[in-house]
Design a protein around this motif. Structure first.
Motif, PDB file in Angstrom:
ATOM      1  N   LEU A 134       0.792  -1.144   0.013  1.00  0.00           N
ATOM      2  CA  LEU A 134      -0.017  -0.109  -0.028  1.00  0.00           C
ATOM      3  C   LEU A 134       0.847   1.128   0.242  1.00  0.00           C
ATOM      4  O   LEU A 134       1.389   1.432   1.130  1.00  0.00           O
ATOM      5  N   GLN A 135       0.926   1.837  -1.158  1.00  0.00           N
ATOM      6  CA  GLN A 135       1.897   2.986  -1.319  1.00  0.00           C
ATOM      7  C   GLN A 135       1.190   4.174  -0.942  1.00  0.00           C
ATOM      8  O   GLN A 135       0.282   4.606  -1.786  1.00  0.00           O
ATOM      9  N   ASP A 136       1.562   5.096  -0.139  1.00  0.00           N
ATOM     10  CA  ASP A 136       1.097   6.186   0.457  1.00  0.00           C
ATOM     11  C   ASP A 136       2.022   7.312   0.434  1.00  0.00           C
ATOM     12  O   ASP A 136       3.291   6.930   0.064  1.00  0.00           O
ATOM     13  N   ASN A 137       1.568   8.394   0.616  1.00  0.00           N
ATOM     14  CA  ASN A 137       2.708   9.537   0.687  1.00  0.00           C
ATOM     15  C   ASN A 137       3.983   9.520   1.499  1.00  0.00           C
ATOM     16  O   ASN A 137       4.839  10.254   1.110  1.00  0.00           O
ATOM     17  N   TYR A 138       3.693   8.879   2.522  1.00  0.00           N
ATOM     18  CA  TYR A 138       4.770   8.671   3.342  1.00  0.00           C
ATOM     19  C   TYR A 138       5.837   7.518   3.382  1.00  0.00           C
ATOM     20  O   TYR A 138       6.841   7.615   3.638  1.00  0.00           O
ATOM     21  N   ASN A 139       5.500   6.522   2.737  1.00  0.00           N
ATOM     22  CA  ASN A 139       6.390   5.373   2.607  1.00  0.00           C
ATOM     23  C   ASN A 139       7.116   5.327   1.384  1.00  0.00           C
ATOM     24  O   ASN A 139       7.573   4.244   1.017  1.00  0.00           O
ATOM     25  N   ASP A 140       6.890   6.179   0.374  1.00  0.00           N
ATOM     26  CA  ASP A 140       7.862   6.063  -0.733  1.00  0.00           C
ATOM     27  C   ASP A 140       7.895   7.484  -1.387  1.00  0.00           C
ATOM     28  O   ASP A 140       7.395   8.454  -1.066  1.00  0.00           O
ATOM     29  N   GLY A 141       8.907   7.513  -2.475  1.00  0.00           N
ATOM     30  CA  GLY A 141       9.437   8.985  -2.884  1.00  0.00           C
ATOM     31  C   GLY A 141       8.526   9.318  -4.007  1.00  0.00           C
ATOM     32  O   GLY A 141       8.879  10.420  -4.265  1.00  0.00           O
ATOM     33  N   CYS A 142       7.595   8.957  -4.467  1.00  0.00           N
ATOM     34  CA  CYS A 142       6.762   9.618  -5.422  1.00  0.00           C
ATOM     35  C   CYS A 142       5.591  10.306  -5.053  1.00  0.00           C
ATOM     36  O   CYS A 142       5.462  10.081  -3.590  1.00  0.00           O
ATOM     37  N   PHE A 143       4.890  10.760  -5.756  1.00  0.00           N
ATOM     38  CA  PHE A 143       3.723  11.725  -5.135  1.00  0.00           C
ATOM     39  C   PHE A 143       2.678  11.687  -6.447  1.00  0.00           C
ATOM     40  O   PHE A 143       3.009  12.156  -7.667  1.00  0.00           O
ATOM     41  N   CYS A 144       1.598  11.479  -5.979  1.00  0.00           N
ATOM     42  CA  CYS A 144       0.598  11.496  -6.932  1.00  0.00           C
ATOM     43  C   CYS A 144      -0.700  12.403  -6.532  1.00  0.00           C
ATOM     44  O   CYS A 144      -1.911  12.301  -7.255  1.00  0.00           O
ATOM     45  N   TYR A 226      12.174  25.926  -6.086  1.00  0.00           N
ATOM     46  CA  TYR A 226      12.987  26.515  -5.049  1.00  0.00           C
ATOM     47  C   TYR A 226      12.398  26.729  -3.887  1.00  0.00           C
ATOM     48  O   TYR A 226      13.096  26.583  -2.843  1.00  0.00           O
ATOM     49  N   ARG A 227      11.060  26.942  -3.722  1.00  0.00           N
ATOM     50  CA  ARG A 227      10.599  27.148  -2.418  1.00  0.00           C
ATOM     51  C   ARG A 227      10.385  25.544  -1.830  1.00  0.00           C
ATOM     52  O   ARG A 227      10.381  25.560  -0.421  1.00  0.00           O
ATOM     53  N   GLY A 228      10.069  24.637  -2.404  1.00  0.00           N
ATOM     54  CA  GLY A 228       9.969  23.500  -1.955  1.00  0.00           C
ATOM     55  C   GLY A 228      11.050  22.826  -1.263  1.00  0.00           C
ATOM     56  O   GLY A 228      11.221  21.994  -0.256  1.00  0.00           O
ATOM     57  N   LYS A 229      12.298  23.247  -1.462  1.00  0.00           N
ATOM     58  CA  LYS A 229      13.717  23.064  -0.843  1.00  0.00           C
ATOM     59  C   LYS A 229      13.602  23.426   0.427  1.00  0.00           C
ATOM     60  O   LYS A 229      14.355  22.781   1.206  1.00  0.00           O
ATOM     61  N   LEU A 230      12.821  24.542   0.595  1.00  0.00           N
ATOM     62  CA  LEU A 230      13.101  25.239   2.103  1.00  0.00           C
ATOM     63  C   LEU A 230      12.046  24.631   3.172  1.00  0.00           C
ATOM     64  O   LEU A 230      12.407  24.693   4.568  1.00  0.00           O
ATOM     65  N   THR A 231      11.021  23.761   2.741  1.00  0.00           N
ATOM     66  CA  THR A 231      10.140  22.968   3.702  1.00  0.00           C
ATOM     67  C   THR A 231      10.256  21.626   3.814  1.00  0.00           C
ATOM     68  O   THR A 231      10.203  20.726   2.400  1.00  0.00           O
ATOM     69  N   PRO A 232      10.487  20.779   4.788  1.00  0.00           N
ATOM     70  CA  PRO A 232      10.599  19.194   4.709  1.00  0.00           C
ATOM     71  C   PRO A 232       9.332  18.512   4.270  1.00  0.00           C
ATOM     72  O   PRO A 232       8.345  19.155   4.451  1.00  0.00           O
ATOM     73  N   ARG A 233       9.730  17.554   3.608  1.00  0.00           N
ATOM     74  CA  ARG A 233       8.504  16.752   2.969  1.00  0.00           C
ATOM     75  C   ARG A 233       7.457  16.442   4.018  1.00  0.00           C
ATOM     76  O   ARG A 233       6.187  16.548   3.578  1.00  0.00           O
ATOM     77  N   ALA A 234       7.820  15.940   4.996  1.00  0.00           N
ATOM     78  CA  ALA A 234       6.984  15.702   6.185  1.00  0.00           C
ATOM     79  C   ALA A 234       6.073  16.529   6.699  1.00  0.00           C
ATOM     80  O   ALA A 234       4.774  16.267   6.691  1.00  0.00           O
ATOM     81  N   LYS A 235       6.593  17.701   6.512  1.00  0.00           N
ATOM     82  CA  LYS A 235       5.889  18.978   7.234  1.00  0.00           C
ATOM     83  C   LYS A 235       4.816  19.216   6.117  1.00  0.00           C
ATOM     84  O   LYS A 235       3.643  19.566   6.485  1.00  0.00           O
ATOM     85  N   LEU A 236       5.093  19.191   5.096  1.00  0.00           N
ATOM     86  CA  LEU A 236       4.273  19.521   3.709  1.00  0.00           C
ATOM     87  C   LEU A 236       3.184  18.234   3.743  1.00  0.00           C
ATOM     88  O   LEU A 236       1.930  18.673   3.413  1.00  0.00           O
ATOM     89  N   LEU A 237       3.514  17.184   3.780  1.00  0.00           N
ATOM     90  CA  LEU A 237       2.458  16.064   3.770  1.00  0.00           C
ATOM     91  C   LEU A 237       1.490  16.358   4.941  1.00  0.00           C
ATOM     92  O   LEU A 237       0.205  16.212   4.748  1.00  0.00           O
ATOM     93  N   ASP A 239       0.749  19.022   6.506  1.00  0.00           N
ATOM     94  CA  ASP A 239      -0.093  20.225   6.217  1.00  0.00           C
ATOM     95  C   ASP A 239      -1.145  19.946   4.998  1.00  0.00           C
ATOM     96  O   ASP A 239      -2.447  20.354   5.150  1.00  0.00           O
ATOM     97  N   LEU A 240      -0.880  19.053   4.080  1.00  0.00           N
ATOM     98  CA  LEU A 240      -1.821  18.638   2.919  1.00  0.00           C
ATOM     99  C   LEU A 240      -2.921  17.842   3.523  1.00  0.00           C
ATOM    100  O   LEU A 240      -3.983  18.088   3.408  1.00  0.00           O
ATOM    101  N   ASP A 241      -2.337  16.904   4.514  1.00  0.00           N
ATOM    102  CA  ASP A 241      -3.396  15.891   4.988  1.00  0.00           C
ATOM    103  C   ASP A 241      -4.553  16.895   5.803  1.00  0.00           C
ATOM    104  O   ASP A 241      -5.859  16.690   5.916  1.00  0.00           O
ATOM    105  N   ASP A 242      -4.034  17.864   6.569  1.00  0.00           N
ATOM    106  CA  ASP A 242      -5.135  18.869   7.183  1.00  0.00           C
ATOM    107  C   ASP A 242      -5.892  19.604   6.275  1.00  0.00           C
ATOM    108  O   ASP A 242      -6.840  19.714   6.695  1.00  0.00           O
ATOM    109  N   ALA A 243      -5.123  19.964   5.230  1.00  0.00           N
ATOM    110  CA  ALA A 243      -6.024  20.988   4.486  1.00  0.00           C
ATOM    111  C   ALA A 243      -7.268  19.930   3.820  1.00  0.00           C
ATOM    112  O   ALA A 243      -8.285  20.121   3.727  1.00  0.00           O
ATOM    113  N   PHE A 244      -6.690  18.665   3.292  1.00  0.00           N
ATOM    114  CA  PHE A 244      -7.882  17.604   2.911  1.00  0.00           C
ATOM    115  C   PHE A 244      -9.112  17.414   3.874  1.00  0.00           C
ATOM    116  O   PHE A 244     -10.258  17.492   3.415  1.00  0.00           O
TER     117      PHE A 244
END
Length: 448
Positions: A134-144, A226-237, A239-244
Motif C-alpha cells: 500500500l503505497q502512500d505519501n509517507y512510505n515512498d518517494g513518488c507523489f500522485c 526553489y520554495r519546496g527545498k525550504l520545507t521538509p517533505r513530512a511537514k508539507l504532507l 499540512d496537506l492532510d490537514d487541508a484535505f
C-alpha cells in the motif's frame, strides 16, 4: 502465495540452468495455477498462461487485468476484515453499472473510502505482505496528489513521471479518500488554493528534475522548485492532510481533493449506504446513490457507450518486476556505458539516428548496428551471435522494443539498455504504433 510471480522470464531463464531451482519453480507453478483456476473459474483445459498474458499487446493487458483483480480481492478482504467500507468509484463504478466489469479498453481500477475509513486503511499499510504494497505519501518517494496506490511489487507499471524516482512501480489500483467540503464558498476556495499550493510543492520535491511539469508556466514551476527545498517533505504532507480534512460541518458535498486539478463534487447523502454490485465476477459495494454519483461524474448520458480510451496509464508487464525496466529505461541517461565492453545497437534505423543525436559522445558510439525484421523475422539480429554476451553491452533502439528485447535475451545477452525516444510511447497498447507517430511528428516538422 497470493501472487507468486512464477511467470517472471528472468526466473525462468535462471531455472533453465539450475535444475534444483526448476523443481521449486514447478511446484510453485502448480500452486499458482490451482489458485488462479479457483479465482477465475477456469476449466482444467484452459491455459493459465493465457490469463497471465504472454502475448503482445492483448495478452499483456489481460495479464495486467488478472493482477489488478487479485489486488482488488486482497484489498476487499482487508477492508471487510476491518469493517471499512470500500466503494467502486470512477470508471470502475461506471463499468459495474454498464456491463458488470471493466470498461472496454480500460486498464485501471478505482475505489474510494470515506475519510475515516481511508485513514484507518492507511494505518494498516505495514501489515501488508509481499507482493502487496500500500503505497502512500509517507512510505515512498513518488507523489500522485495525495491518494494511495495498492501495488503488486513483482510486476511492472512504469510511469515516465517516475523515471528517476526510487519508488515502487508495480501494477496497481487507485484508492481515493472522499473528504467533506466547506459550506462557505469563500472558505472552499481558500481550501482549494491551499491544497493546490501544497501539492505543487510536493510535486516539486519529487520531480524537480523536470524542466516543466503539469502544464505550469516555467517561472511558476521554478518558484515551487526553489520554495519546496525550504520545507521538509513530512511537514508539507502533514499540512496537506490537514487541508484535505478541513471543513466547517455545513457542506453537503464530498470531493476527491487528493488529485491534482479541480475536484468533482458529489452529494454526501449518496454515500450514506451501500448496494452490492457485480464486478468481474466479484460482489462489491457501490454507494447507495450511485446514479447521482455517476450523473455528477459523467453527465446525464453516462450509460451511452463512450469512446474507447486510446492510451494506457503506464507501461505494463505482468511477468517482470518493475525494477528491471526502470533500470533499462533510465540507464543511458544516468550512467556511461562500460568502456571495457563492446557497444552494439539493435533496432530501427530512424531511432538509431535519434540515439546518435541524443548521445554523440564516443562512449555511446556503437561498434555495429543490427536492424530488426518485421512480423517475427529477427532481421539482422542473428549477427549478435558473433559477440560474446559477457563482454558486450547492447542498446535497443526499436519502436517495438519488447520484440527486440525478446530476441536479444534469447541470444543470451543480459547487459543492455532500452532507448525510448518519446516517453509517451510507453502508454501505447501496441508499441508498433509508435513508428506511425514518429513519422507523423517528423512530417509535421518538415512542413513547418
Amino acid at each position: 502465495m497470493a501472487c507468486i510471480n512464477t511467470n517472471d522470464r528472468y526466473v525462468r531463464e535462471y531455472c533453465s540452468e539450475h535444475p534444483e531451482a526448476a523443481d521449486v519453480l514447478g511446484r510453485l507453478t502448480e500452486l499458482r495455477d490451482g489458485r488462479l483456476r479457483r479465482l477465475y473459474g477456469l476449466p482444467e483445459g484452459k491455459d493459465v498462461n493465457a490469463l497471465l498474458g504472454e502475448a503482445e499487446p492483448g495478452g499483456r493487458l489481460e495479464g495486467v487485468k488478472a493482477v489488478q483483480l487479485d489486488l482488488l480481492r486482497e484489498l476487499k478482504r482487508v477492508c471487510d476484515g476491518n469493517g471499512l467500507r470500500l466503494f467502486l468509484f470512477y470508471g470502475s463504478l461506471l463499468g459495474a453499472v454498464r456491463s458488470g466489469g471493466m470498461l472496454d479498453g480500460d486498464d485501471d481500477i478505482d475505489v474510494a473510502l470515506l475519510r475515516e475509513d481511508y485513514d484507518a486503511l492507511v494505518k494498516l499499510a505495514p501489515s501488508f505482505r509481499p507482493p502487496y504494497f500500500l503505497q502512500d505519501n509517507y512510505n515512498d518517494g513518488c507523489f500522485c496528489g495525495g491518494y494511495v496506490k495498492f501495488r503488486n511489487t513483482g510486476t511492472t507499471a512504469v510511469h515516465p513521471q517516475n523515471w528517476y524516482v526510487d519508488c515502487c512501480e508495480g501494477i496497481f489500483i487507485d484508492v481515493f479518500p472522499l473528504d467533506r467540503c466547506f459550506g462557505s464558498a469563500v472558505l472552499e476556495r481558500r481550501k482549494l488554493r491551499r491544497i493546490r499550493t501544497l501539492q505543487r510543492l510536493l510535486y516539486a520535491g519529487s520531480y524537480g528534475f523536470f524542466a516543466r511539469f503539469l502544464g505550469m508556466p516555467l517561472l511558476v514551476w521554478k518558484y515551487y522548485k526553489y520554495r519546496g527545498k525550504l520545507t521538509p517533505r513530512a511537514k508539507l504532507l502533514a499540512d496537506l492532510d490537514d487541508a484535505f480534512r478541513s471543513h466547517d460541518g455545513k457542506g453537503g458535498e464530498l470531493a476527491v481533493y487528493a488529485r491534482y486539478g479541480t475536484p468533482g463534487y458529489l452529494p454526501r447523502e449518496a454515500f450514506g449506504g451501500t448496494v452490492t454490485v457485480s464486478y468481474e465476477g466479484m460482489e462489491l459495494s457501490a454507494p447507495a446513490g450511485w446514479d447521482a454519483v455517476l450523473r455528477e461524474s459523467y453527465g446525464e448520458g453516462y450509460l451511452r457507450p463512450a469512446d474507447r480510451r486510446e492510451g494506457l496509464h503506464a507501461f505494463y508487464r505482468a511477468d517482470v518486476p518493475y525494477g528491471a525496466y526502470k533500470e533499462r529505461f533510465s540507464r543511458l541517461f544516468t550512467s556511461v556505458p562500460d568502456r571495457n565492453k563492446v557497444l552494439v545497437a539493435v533496432g530501427d534505423a530512424e531511432l538509431l539516428g535519434e540515439y546518435r543525436k541524443r548521445f554523440p559522445g564516443a562512449a555511446y558510439r556503437p561498434a555495429a548496428f543490427m536492424a530488426c525484421g518485421d512480423e517475427g523475422d529477427p532481421g539482422e539480429l542473428n549477427r549478435l551471435r558473433e559477440y560474446d554476451p559477457a563482454s558486450t553491452f547492447v542498446v535497443i533502439a526499436a519502436f517495438d522494443f519488447l520484440s527486440a528485447e525478446d530476441e536479444v535475451r534469447a541470444l543470451g545477452f543480459r547487459d543492455y539498455a532500452i532507448y525510448v525516444y518519446d516517453r509517451s510511447w510507453l502508454f501505447l497498447p501496441d508499441l508498433k504504433a509508435s513508428r506511425k507517430k514518429y513519422l507523423e511528428e517528423k512530417g509535421g516538422r518538415q512542413k513547418r
